[in-house]
Design an enzyme around this catalytic site. Structure first.
Site, PDB file in Angstrom:
ATOM      1  N   HIS A  67       5.584   0.466   5.143  1.00 46.97           N
ATOM      2  CA  HIS A  67       5.873   1.115   3.288  1.00 46.97           C
ATOM      3  C   HIS A  67       5.344   2.531   2.950  1.00 46.97           C
ATOM      4  CE1 HIS A  67       1.828  -0.946   2.385  1.00 46.97           C
ATOM      5  NE2 HIS A  67       1.658   0.129   2.316  1.00 46.97           N
ATOM      6  N   ASP A 111       5.547  -5.498   8.426  1.00 46.93           N
ATOM      7  CA  ASP A 111       5.487  -4.348   6.991  1.00 46.93           C
ATOM      8  C   ASP A 111       4.862  -3.268   8.563  1.00 46.93           C
ATOM      9  OD1 ASP A 111       4.544  -2.403   5.646  1.00 46.93           O
ATOM     10  OD2 ASP A 111       2.850  -3.555   4.714  1.00 46.93           O
ATOM     11  N   GLY A 208      -4.394   4.499  -0.500  1.00 48.48           N
ATOM     12  CA  GLY A 208      -4.860   5.569   0.308  1.00 48.48           C
ATOM     13  C   GLY A 208      -5.182   5.029   2.023  1.00 48.48           C
ATOM     14  N   SER A 210      -3.605   2.258   3.547  1.00 49.96           N
ATOM     15  CA  SER A 210      -2.140   1.483   3.918  1.00 49.96           C
ATOM     16  C   SER A 210      -2.457   2.611   5.250  1.00 49.96           C
ATOM     17  CB  SER A 210      -1.622   1.932   3.292  1.00 49.96           C
ATOM     18  OG  SER A 210      -1.331   1.253   1.936  1.00 49.96           O
ATOM     19  N   GLY A 211      -1.613   1.510   6.199  1.00 54.97           N
ATOM     20  CA  GLY A 211      -1.429   1.906   7.600  1.00 54.97           C
ATOM     21  C   GLY A 211      -2.483   1.720   7.941  1.00 54.97           C
TER      22      GLY A 211
END
Length: 254
Positions: A67, A111, A208, A210-211
């Site tokens: 995402h 994801d 901020g 995410s990932g």
């Protein structure tokens, strides 16, 4: 669906209806460059700017959440303070975004995304890779892991952190993220997701962040993905995708 995408703001065009975003809660500033695998992603999409985290898994590949896609992504490696110039930083554009082919934007299942860098990173003390788990490896509930990012530090503030922050979180039983059609975890899939964060501790990752990687015993076992405003949060289970990661990297290596 009541979910909390752990990404960036503003990002409504990426999110399922009613999605939330969050922050590193209850954490502290990391020792500079103690996590040399951390990547800060600056994302352009439809004329707007967003941020995400990621982590270096080889000299020319970064792993992040699907995402965190965009029209253009720039990766910053070797960073601690992202709001100022640092001699240790390497700025590298992304040549190719490879989200998992079964990624579902509506449920955030699968994801995960590989970013092929336009050039190889220069590995040194401030920039390095992190190990990936064995295929289908399971992290036992009760295991303490850590997560880091440059996201928000408070639910009351929209401001993000200039410096990298980290927090320890506990891996929970899948049952702590129940698939209740009226609850926040209706789209939880234990084969591709991890339930992480003890509600009693109140520590979590989010907006901020995410990932970014969930690190357990120096291995990237999870990826910050989504969750409700309070822990536990939901992380992509990296071990499920090891065959896809390895095959994709081999196929795209120059």
């Amino acid at each position: 669906m009541w979910v909390q995408i752990l990404l960036l703001l503003p990002m409504a065009f990426l999110l399922p209806p009613g999605a939330w975003a969050g922050e590193i809660i209850g954490g502290w500033e990391a020792k500079p460059h103690s996590r040399p695998y951390m990547a800060h992603l600056k994302i352009q999409r439809r004329g707007k700017s967003y941020v995400c985290g990621g982590f270096l898994v080889s000299e020319n590949f970064v792993l992040t959440a699907a995402h965190c896609n965009g029209d253009n992504i720039t990766v910053y490696l070797g960073a601690h303070n992202i709001q100022q110039w640092e001699w240790s930083q390497q700025k590298i554009s992304v040549r190719r975004q490879i989200p998992h082919p079964q990624y579902k934007r509506e449920t955030l299942n699968n994801d995960i995304m590989l970013l092929q860098l336009a050039k190889r990173a220069k590995l040194k003390r401030e920039v390095g890779t992190i190990a990936l788990p064995r295929a289908n490896e399971i992290v036992k509930p009760g295991t303490w892991c850590s997560v880091a990012g440059w996201g928000r530090t408070s639910t009351e503030s929209e401001s993000t952190s200039a410096t990298l922050r980290e927090v320890t979180v506990m891996v929970m039983l899948d049952a702590k993220c129940p698939k209740d059609p009226y609850g926040p975890y209706d789209n939880y899939n234990p084969s591709t997701m991890m339930c992480v964060g003890d509600p009693a501790q109140g520590k979590d990752s989010s907006k901020g962040d995410s990932g970014g990687p969930l690190v357990c015993r120096k291995t990237a076992q999870g990826i910050v993905s989504w969750g409700p405003p309070t822990p536990p949060g939901v992380y992509t289970r990296v071990s499920t995708f090891i065959p896809w990661i390895r095959a994709t990297m081999r196929r795209l290596q120059p």
